[in-house]
Design an enzyme around this catalytic site. Structure first.
Site, PDB file in Angstrom:
ATOM      1  N   ASN A 163       0.896  -1.431   0.121  1.00 16.57           N
ATOM      2  CA  ASN A 163       0.054  -0.105   0.097  1.00 16.57           C
ATOM      3  C   ASN A 163       0.889   1.241   0.059  1.00 16.57           C
ATOM      4  O   ASN A 163       0.211   2.182  -0.619  1.00 16.57           O
ATOM      5  CB  ASN A 163      -1.071  -0.085   1.122  1.00 16.57           C
ATOM      6  CG  ASN A 163      -0.489  -0.266   2.496  1.00 16.57           C
ATOM      7  OD1 ASN A 163       0.665  -0.307   2.502  1.00 16.57           O
ATOM      8  ND2 ASN A 163      -1.222  -0.015   3.743  1.00 16.57           N
ATOM      9  N   GLY A 191       2.660  -5.899   7.076  1.00 17.83           N
ATOM     10  CA  GLY A 191       1.766  -6.912   6.554  1.00 17.83           C
ATOM     11  C   GLY A 191       0.565  -7.137   7.291  1.00 17.83           C
ATOM     12  O   GLY A 191       0.513  -6.540   8.345  1.00 17.83           O
ATOM     13  N   SER A 192       0.052  -8.368   6.911  1.00 21.61           N
ATOM     14  CA  SER A 192      -1.205  -8.739   7.506  1.00 21.61           C
ATOM     15  C   SER A 192      -0.953  -9.521   9.023  1.00 21.61           C
ATOM     16  O   SER A 192       0.261  -9.960   8.986  1.00 21.61           O
ATOM     17  CB  SER A 192      -2.054  -9.782   6.398  1.00 21.61           C
ATOM     18  OG  SER A 192      -1.234 -10.823   6.231  1.00 21.61           O
ATOM     19  N   THR A 205       0.237 -13.158   8.218  1.00 25.62           N
ATOM     20  CA  THR A 205       1.737 -13.444   7.705  1.00 25.62           C
ATOM     21  C   THR A 205       2.703 -12.989   8.900  1.00 25.62           C
ATOM     22  O   THR A 205       3.944 -13.669   9.202  1.00 25.62           O
ATOM     23  CB  THR A 205       2.121 -12.518   6.606  1.00 25.62           C
ATOM     24  OG1 THR A 205       1.117 -12.588   5.462  1.00 25.62           O
ATOM     25  CG2 THR A 205       3.317 -12.828   6.030  1.00 25.62           C
ATOM     26  N   GLU A 211       4.465  -4.756  12.020  1.00 24.14           N
ATOM     27  CA  GLU A 211       3.398  -3.537  11.694  1.00 24.14           C
ATOM     28  C   GLU A 211       2.318  -4.219  10.861  1.00 24.14           C
ATOM     29  O   GLU A 211       2.532  -4.282   9.644  1.00 24.14           O
ATOM     30  CB  GLU A 211       3.982  -2.407  10.853  1.00 24.14           C
ATOM     31  CG  GLU A 211       5.218  -1.667  11.737  1.00 24.14           C
ATOM     32  CD  GLU A 211       4.527  -0.674  12.810  1.00 24.14           C
ATOM     33  OE1 GLU A 211       3.564  -0.524  12.825  1.00 24.14           O
ATOM     34  OE2 GLU A 211       5.517  -0.043  13.176  1.00 24.14           O
ATOM     35  N   CYS A 250      -3.438   0.620   6.804  1.00 26.63           N
ATOM     36  CA  CYS A 250      -3.702  -0.073   7.827  1.00 26.63           C
ATOM     37  C   CYS A 250      -4.229   0.602   9.030  1.00 26.63           C
ATOM     38  O   CYS A 250      -5.159  -0.020   9.771  1.00 26.63           O
ATOM     39  CB  CYS A 250      -2.227  -0.800   8.386  1.00 26.63           C
ATOM     40  SG  CYS A 250      -0.925   0.729   8.490  1.00 26.63           S
ATOM     41  N   GLU A 289       7.731   2.243  14.459  1.00 28.46           N
ATOM     42  CA  GLU A 289       8.189   2.984  13.567  1.00 28.46           C
ATOM     43  C   GLU A 289       8.251   4.686  13.408  1.00 28.46           C
ATOM     44  O   GLU A 289       7.313   4.689  14.118  1.00 28.46           O
ATOM     45  CB  GLU A 289       7.944   2.446  12.119  1.00 28.46           C
ATOM     46  CG  GLU A 289       8.295   0.923  11.965  1.00 28.46           C
ATOM     47  CD  GLU A 289       7.912   0.401  10.383  1.00 28.46           C
ATOM     48  OE1 GLU A 289       6.896   0.954   9.759  1.00 28.46           O
ATOM     49  OE2 GLU A 289       8.821  -0.392  10.051  1.00 28.46           O
TER      50      GLU A 289
HETATM   51  P1  NAD Z   1       0.933  -9.698   3.436  1.00 28.36           P
HETATM   52  O1  NAD Z   1       0.898 -10.215   4.756  1.00 28.36           O
HETATM   53  O2  NAD Z   1       0.038 -10.612   2.656  1.00 28.36           O
HETATM   54  O3  NAD Z   1       2.240  -9.443   2.541  1.00 28.36           O
HETATM   55  C1  NAD Z   1       3.208  -8.601   3.290  1.00 28.36           C
HETATM   56  C2  NAD Z   1       4.628  -9.083   2.850  1.00 28.36           C
HETATM   57  O4  NAD Z   1       4.870 -10.331   3.239  1.00 28.36           O
HETATM   58  C3  NAD Z   1       5.070  -9.147   1.403  1.00 28.36           C
HETATM   59  O5  NAD Z   1       6.082  -8.568   1.046  1.00 28.36           O
HETATM   60  C4  NAD Z   1       4.651 -10.780   1.397  1.00 28.36           C
HETATM   61  O6  NAD Z   1       5.397 -10.863  -0.102  1.00 28.36           O
HETATM   62  C5  NAD Z   1       5.464 -11.034   2.327  1.00 28.36           C
HETATM   63  N1  NAD Z   1       5.151 -12.499   2.634  1.00 28.36           N
HETATM   64  C6  NAD Z   1       4.169 -13.360   2.689  1.00 28.36           C
HETATM   65  N2  NAD Z   1       4.270 -14.437   3.441  1.00 28.36           N
HETATM   66  C7  NAD Z   1       5.397 -14.344   3.818  1.00 28.36           C
HETATM   67  C8  NAD Z   1       6.090 -15.464   4.674  1.00 28.36           C
HETATM   68  N3  NAD Z   1       5.762 -16.744   5.053  1.00 28.36           N
HETATM   69  N4  NAD Z   1       7.363 -14.917   4.981  1.00 28.36           N
HETATM   70  C9  NAD Z   1       7.742 -13.708   4.958  1.00 28.36           C
HETATM   71  N5  NAD Z   1       7.316 -12.864   4.188  1.00 28.36           N
HETATM   72  C10 NAD Z   1       6.049 -13.114   3.614  1.00 28.36           C
HETATM   73  O7  NAD Z   1       0.255  -8.450   3.480  1.00 28.36           O
HETATM   74  P2  NAD Z   1      -0.363  -7.425   2.228  1.00 28.36           P
HETATM   75  O8  NAD Z   1      -1.609  -7.879   1.553  1.00 28.36           O
HETATM   76  O9  NAD Z   1       0.937  -7.072   1.399  1.00 28.36           O
HETATM   77  O10 NAD Z   1      -0.458  -5.818   3.027  1.00 28.36           O
HETATM   78  C11 NAD Z   1      -1.630  -5.686   3.576  1.00 28.36           C
HETATM   79  C12 NAD Z   1      -1.568  -5.863   5.171  1.00 28.36           C
HETATM   80  O11 NAD Z   1      -0.732  -5.095   5.573  1.00 28.36           O
HETATM   81  C13 NAD Z   1      -2.892  -5.270   5.855  1.00 28.36           C
HETATM   82  O12 NAD Z   1      -3.438  -6.115   6.798  1.00 28.36           O
HETATM   83  C14 NAD Z   1      -2.319  -3.987   6.409  1.00 28.36           C
HETATM   84  O13 NAD Z   1      -3.165  -3.627   7.388  1.00 28.36           O
HETATM   85  C15 NAD Z   1      -1.083  -4.202   6.505  1.00 28.36           C
HETATM   86  N6  NAD Z   1      -0.397  -3.011   6.723  1.00 28.36           N
HETATM   87  C16 NAD Z   1       0.000  -2.753   8.126  1.00 28.36           C
HETATM   88  C17 NAD Z   1       1.024  -1.333   8.153  1.00 28.36           C
HETATM   89  C18 NAD Z   1       1.414  -0.915   9.453  1.00 28.36           C
HETATM   90  O14 NAD Z   1       2.123  -0.057   9.498  1.00 28.36           O
HETATM   91  N7  NAD Z   1       0.741  -1.277  10.639  1.00 28.36           N
HETATM   92  C19 NAD Z   1       1.200  -0.683   6.921  1.00 28.36           C
HETATM   93  C20 NAD Z   1       0.677  -1.375   5.915  1.00 28.36           C
HETATM   94  C21 NAD Z   1      -0.065  -2.211   5.565  1.00 28.36           C
END
Ligand code: NAD
Length: 506
Positions: free
Chosen positions: A169, A244-245, A248, A266, A300, A480
């Site tokens: 994002n 990420g989520s 993950t 995060e 997020c 962060e």
């Molecule tokens: P995601 O968890 O699908 O992927 C995030 C990252 O993790 C990607 O680079 C992905 O390739 C990598 N990944 C996937 N599986 C993995 C594994 N087993 N080991 C290591 N890396 C792995 O998330 P997304 O769909 O890319 O992003 C959306 C999510 O991120 C939402 O839940 C959002 O709320 C969250 N987010 C949080 C923040 C924050 O600062 N808190 C900021 C932005 C997005």
């Protein structure tokens, strides 16, 4: 910036970047993907649905090469004085600023957000770089006097090679927000962007090199879960910073636990925004829009559970729906556009399905929630939808409980402060929260009681680099931005010094 259109963005304006596939970076230069790899995946442009490039995930050999390269750079970089590191970082900030339009444009093409937002993201990035450049020379320890002339001192030292894993994002901004404090503290970083937005991280790697930093200091490996796993499990990676989520994030934490590595998580959110009847209503409406519709709702910390005190629900909805209907959705490269395309077709389908499910569960769609085809024919395959406001929501509905990650606002009436606090905190997430009220005591009382890493009073979704950001509960831990982040990218060594004879018991 002048009005531009997608047709203007072709190989001529973007160079080899969009058509080339060399998006990995280590040893100071772009690296070609493995030849003949069968696992390459297309990367799409959300606004048009066209394929931008093919992404070949990095395997063990490439991840090793990147980590080795980062390890060698770390040995040089960590020995520099903070002031020296600071100068390189200030130069990197200057180059980012100089290239803000090019970076923002590529971000729009790869991510789908509006150019207005993408330019702000890049501005936040160079500000972040300047901020941590300023902190680089402040890394210092303590001196502690002990009996008999003995003393101890502490040294704040770098961790080593850090891994950064990003979401799609805020691709460029996340790469900077992770690497700037890491480098300021003397670490190097191997960064893996989301496979959906691989394009701009490599621009950052080039900028760091041009700023004169050692080759390998910031490396980029492309790929998805398998590549991320290799990175987290690599024995030479000292720390993982993940965005990420939640699902993950749990896996990343498990892997880090096996290596006893510190981790910053995060993660996602389902944040409450509480609007009391005594608020300044127009500001509360603006706050609710900012809390829900930036980056097509894919933020997020969005305040997607909008609790509105019952006496003003009617007036709030009237104003918020009128403003939501007026949001200009379309070509994200046009200055007048306020909402672009969602990240992918599956994400669009998922968000639309959330809206249909909300209707089935009794919510009322006041506006939006439909696929949208802009009039411009080149956007007809893009992943657009109309921003949505849902009324008649209940706490047990899926749209109120789960992170939708799309432009969908759920409005929930409430009566009392005690009741709304209980409902707002009834979630496993805890990333952010907000409150609109003119009652100063209530504002601070509510901020104290909300179980979230951030609480906005009378505004929403402002994240200056000086201010720490991070989650409570399952939204993660570590921070962060802000000064505190130095603690998450460094470790403390204690040195104890005897000035006399050893007092021995044996
Ligand atoms: P995601 O968890 O699908 O992927 C995030 C990252 O993790 C990607 O680079 C992905 O390739 C990598 N990944 C996937 N599986 C993995 C594994 N087993 N080991 C290591 N890396 C792995 O998330 P997304 O769909 O890319 O992003 C959306 C999510 O991120 C939402 O839940 C959002 O709320 C969250 N987010 C949080 C923040 C924050 O600062 N808190 C900021 C932005 C997005």
């Amino acid at each position: 910036m002048s009005q531009s259109s997608l047709s203007a963005v072709d190989a001529a304006t973007t160079g080899a970047l969009l058509l080339g596939d060399n998006l990995n970076f280590w040893a100071g230069e772009r690296q070609a993907p493995r030849p003949g790899a069968a696992d390459a995946e297309p990367v799409y442009e959300p606004a048009t649905g066209r394929v931008l490039c093919q992404l070949t995930p990095c395997g063990p050999d490439e991840v090793n090469a990147a980590v080795e390269s980062a390890g060698a750079a770390y040995l040089r970089w960590s020995k520099m004085a903070g002031m020296e590191r600071s100068r390189f970082m200030l130069e990197a900030a200057r180059i980012i600023r100089e290239r803000r339009e090019k970076i923002a444009k590529l971000e729009v093409i790869n991510n789908g957000k509006s150019i207005t937002e993408a330019l702000t993201d890049v501005d936040v990035a160079w500000q972040c770089m300047e901020y941590y450049a300023g902190l680089a020379a402040t890394m210092a320890g303590q001196h502690i006097q002990l009996p008999g002339g003995a003393f101890a001192y502490t040294r704040r030292e770098a961790l080593g090679v850090c891994a950064g894993i990003g979401a799609w994002n805020y691709p460029f901004q996340i790469a900077v927000v992770k690497s700037a404090p890491a480098l300021a503290c003397g670490n190097s970083m191997v960064f893996k962007p989301s496979p959906m937005t691989p394009v701009t991280a490599v621009l950052l790697a080039e900028i760091y090199r041009e700023a004169g930093m050692p080759p390998g200091l910031f490396c980029v490996v492309q790929g998805g879960a398998a590549t991320g796993t290799l990175l987290c499990q690599h024995p030479r990676v000292a720390k993982v910073s993940f965005t990420g989520s939640v699902p993950t994030g749990k896996k990343v934490m498990e892997m880090s636990a096996r290596g006893v590595k510190p981790v910053t998580l995060e993660l996602g959110g389902k944040s409450p925004l509480i609007i009391f009847g005594d608020c300044e209503l127009d500001n509360a409406v603006k706050g609710a829009l900012m809390a829900n519709f930036l980056t097509q709702g894919q933020v997020c910390c969005n305040g997607t559970r909008v609790f509105v005190q019952r006496d003003i629900v009617g007036r709030f909805l009237e104003k918020v729906v009128a403003k939501t209907r007026a949001i200009a959705v379309g070509d994200p490269l046009l200055d007048g556009t306020r909402m672009g395309a969602l990240i992918s077709k599956p994400q669009l389908d998922k968000v639309l399905a959330f809206v249909r499910q909300a209707e089935e569960q009794g919510a009322k769609v006041l506006c939006g929630g439909q696929p949208l085809v802009p009039s411009d024919p080149k956007l007809k395959e893009g992943y657009f939808m109309s921003p949505c406001v849902l009324d008649d929501c209940r706490d047990d509905m899926t749209c109120v409980k789960e992170e939708i990650f799309g432009p969908v606002m759920s409005v929930l009436p409430f009566d009392t402060e005690e009741e709304v606090l209980r409902r707002a905190n009834d979630t496993t997430f805890g990333l952010a929260s907000g409150v609109f009220t003119r009652d100063i005591s209530r504002a601070h009382r509510v901020a104290e009681k909300l179980e979230a890493g951030t609480c906005y009073i009378n505004n929403y979704n402002i994240s200056p680099v000086e201010v720490p950001f991070g989650g409570y509960k399952m939204s993660g831990f570590g921070r962060e931005n802000g000064q505190v982040t130095v603690e998450y990218y460094s470790q403390l060594k204690t040195v104890v010094v005897e000035m006399g004879d050893v007092d021995c018991l044996f």
